[in-house]
Design an enzyme around this catalytic site. Structure first.
Site, short mmCIF file in Angstrom:
data_model
loop_
_atom_site.label_atom_id
_atom_site.label_comp_id
_atom_site.label_asym_id
_atom_site.label_seq_id
_atom_site.Cartn_x
_atom_site.Cartn_y
_atom_site.Cartn_z
N LYS A 95 0.84 -1.20 0.00
CA LYS A 95 0.00 0.00 0.00
C LYS A 95 0.87 1.26 0.00
CE LYS A 95 -0.21 -0.31 4.98
NZ LYS A 95 -0.94 -0.81 6.13
N ARG A 120 -10.20 -0.22 15.02
CA ARG A 120 -10.20 0.64 13.84
C ARG A 120 -11.32 0.18 12.91
NH1 ARG A 120 -4.69 1.11 10.34
NH2 ARG A 120 -5.29 -0.98 9.63
N TYR A 130 13.31 32.25 3.59
CA TYR A 130 12.07 32.94 3.98
C TYR A 130 12.10 33.31 5.45
CZ TYR A 130 9.99 31.36 -0.42
OH TYR A 130 9.72 31.13 -1.75
N MET A 168 9.45 25.08 -1.00
CA MET A 168 8.69 24.10 -1.76
C MET A 168 9.61 23.21 -2.61
SD MET A 168 5.45 24.83 -4.24
CE MET A 168 4.36 25.57 -3.06
C1 LIG Z 1 -0.19 -1.68 6.88
C2 LIG Z 1 -0.76 -2.95 7.32
C3 LIG Z 1 0.07 -4.08 7.48
C4 LIG Z 1 1.58 -4.03 7.40
O1 LIG Z 1 2.09 -3.39 8.54
P1 LIG Z 1 3.66 -3.24 8.80
O2 LIG Z 1 3.72 -2.77 10.20
O3 LIG Z 1 4.19 -2.29 7.81
O4 LIG Z 1 4.27 -4.59 8.63
C5 LIG Z 1 -0.56 -5.28 7.74
N1 LIG Z 1 -1.92 -5.35 7.89
C6 LIG Z 1 -2.71 -4.28 7.77
C7 LIG Z 1 -4.18 -4.43 7.95
C8 LIG Z 1 -2.16 -3.04 7.50
O5 LIG Z 1 -2.96 -1.98 7.43
#
Ligand SMILES: *Cc1c(COP(=O)(O)O)cnc(C)c1O
Length: 375
Positions: A43, A141, A267, A315
């Site tokens: 991700k 969550r 700045y 920037m």
């Molecule tokens: C991001 C995530 C992971 C991986 O987590 P790490 O700490 O980077 O290994 C695994 N499961 C879920 C649901 C996540 O959101």
């Protein structure tokens, strides 16, 4: 060293990704998990390492699954030609169900209502879909409670179009060993598995912390991200040296000047040297994800020496005070990574701006070039 650039357009600041070390990291984690399935979390553009490039290496290395947060990340991987199983972890909008099916993406349901809705929509379009049920064992969550899962899972087996493939949960605090919350989550997840039976489902819980510190959390599959990119969850270095970071951030000096005592820099003149000094400009800034919080605080390496960032990070550029030292336009600047014998670690850089390496990694973005070390 062979470096492949992600784009043919020259740019003065870049990320270097060591894919050879990445493969070593994957193999080391594979050794640690034995026969369990390996789902790599990609991700957020593979934590800033490049979704497609990392995904392709994972597929070639025989990784079993990829995990992404959103539908669009899964679609990008399919459009790049990947055929391996992909699980979307995040909550979905019902309007996306057809796309999950079309792109052969497994997705997550985390409520009874969503499960019913998915079955209804899939019945209407006469298409099967593959889902994982998310169970909340303590993160609070997303996910159904364990008690709910005990009732819900058997009823999902009755569904015709929704095919339950796996059950998973996510840790709240697993980045250090022996955490009581992590131990409680493992015990909750085991309890659920005992109540339901394994039932040919993929049971998965472990993120990076789980992989490294809680072998009893490995179940049928592990789901690490962070550690695969070379970072130990507890912030320490891997003593065996088998797992190492694969990410460096570099640039070339774009300007050199002498600033006199009392002349403010940048700045708002946030920094004013008390004696004459030499100042170089480095061509990346907060628009590249090099956060403004580094203003007057961060460090860089030039010609093997560490120097302080002075003034506000702009920037597209920032300034560095090199004192009486020498530096020339075109010199390589290391912001994160090794230069000669010295190094600025991701952990160190992240701590300067009071964040975790994860956030800094995925802030540094696509305006920077990326180079991949392939052999
Ligand atoms: C991001 C995530 C992971 C991986 O987590 P790490 O700490 O980077 O290994 C695994 N499961 C879920 C649901 C996540 O959101």
């Amino acid at each position: 060293m062979t470096l492949m650039r992600d784009s043919a357009i020259p740019h003065p600041a870049w990320i270097e990704i060591d894919l050879c070390q990445f493969k070593k990291n994957l193999r080391e984690i594979r050794n640690r998990i034995g026969e369990k399935r390996f789902c790599l979390c990609v991700k957020a553009d593979a934590y800033g390492h490049g979704l497609i490039e990392i995904g392709k290496v994972a597929e070639l290395e025989g990784i079993d699954y990829l995990a992404v947060a959103f539908l669009k990340e899964g679609i990008f991987l399919r459009q790049a030609g990947l055929v391996m199983p992909i699980l979307v972890l995040g909550a979905f909008d019902p309007a996306q169900i057809q796309d999950f099916i079309e792109y052969n993406l497994e997705f997550t349901i985390s409520s009874r209502m969503k499960a019913e809705l998915v079955e209804e929509i899939c019945t209407k379009i006469q298409k099967k879909c593959r889902v994982h049920l998310e169970v909340d064992t303590g993160l609070r969550r997303t996910g159904v409670r364990v008690e709910t899962a005990i009732e819900l899972i058997p009823s999902l087996f009755q569904y015709k179009y929704l095919e339950l493939v796996g059950v998973y949960s996510h840790f709240a605090s697993s980045y250090h060993p022996n955490n009581p919350v992590a131990l409680e989550q493992i015990s909750q997840f085991s309890f659920l598995q005992q109540k339901i039976g394994k039932k040919n489902l993929i049971w998965h819980l472990a993120n990076s912390g789980g992989v490294m510190f809680y072998p009893e959390s490995h179940f049928d599959m592990v789901r690490p991200g962070f550690v695969c990119y070379g970072y130990m969850p507890d912030g320490k270095e891997d003593k065996t040296g088998a797992i190492a970071p694969i990410f460096s951030l570099k640039a070339r000096v774009s300007y050199f000047k002498v600033v006199k005592a009392g002349e403010g820099i940048g700045y708002n003149h946030l920094y004013t040297p008390s004696k004459q000094t030499r100042v170089v400009t480095v061509p990346l800034g907060y628009a590249d994800g090099f956060k403004r919080d580094f203003s007057n605080k961060g460090f860089v390496l030039i010609r093997g020496k560490k120097f302080k960032i002075v003034g506000i990070v702009c920037m597209d550029q920032f300034m560095v005070d090199i004192g009486d030292n020498e530096a020339y336009v075109g010199d390589e600047v290391t912001l994160i990574g090794r230069q000669g014998a010295d190094r600025i670690s991701m952990e160190e850089a992240a701590s300067v701006i009071n964040t975790v390496p994860h956030e800094l990694l995925c802030s540094l973005n696509g305006r920077l070039s990326r180079y991949y070390r392939v052999v």
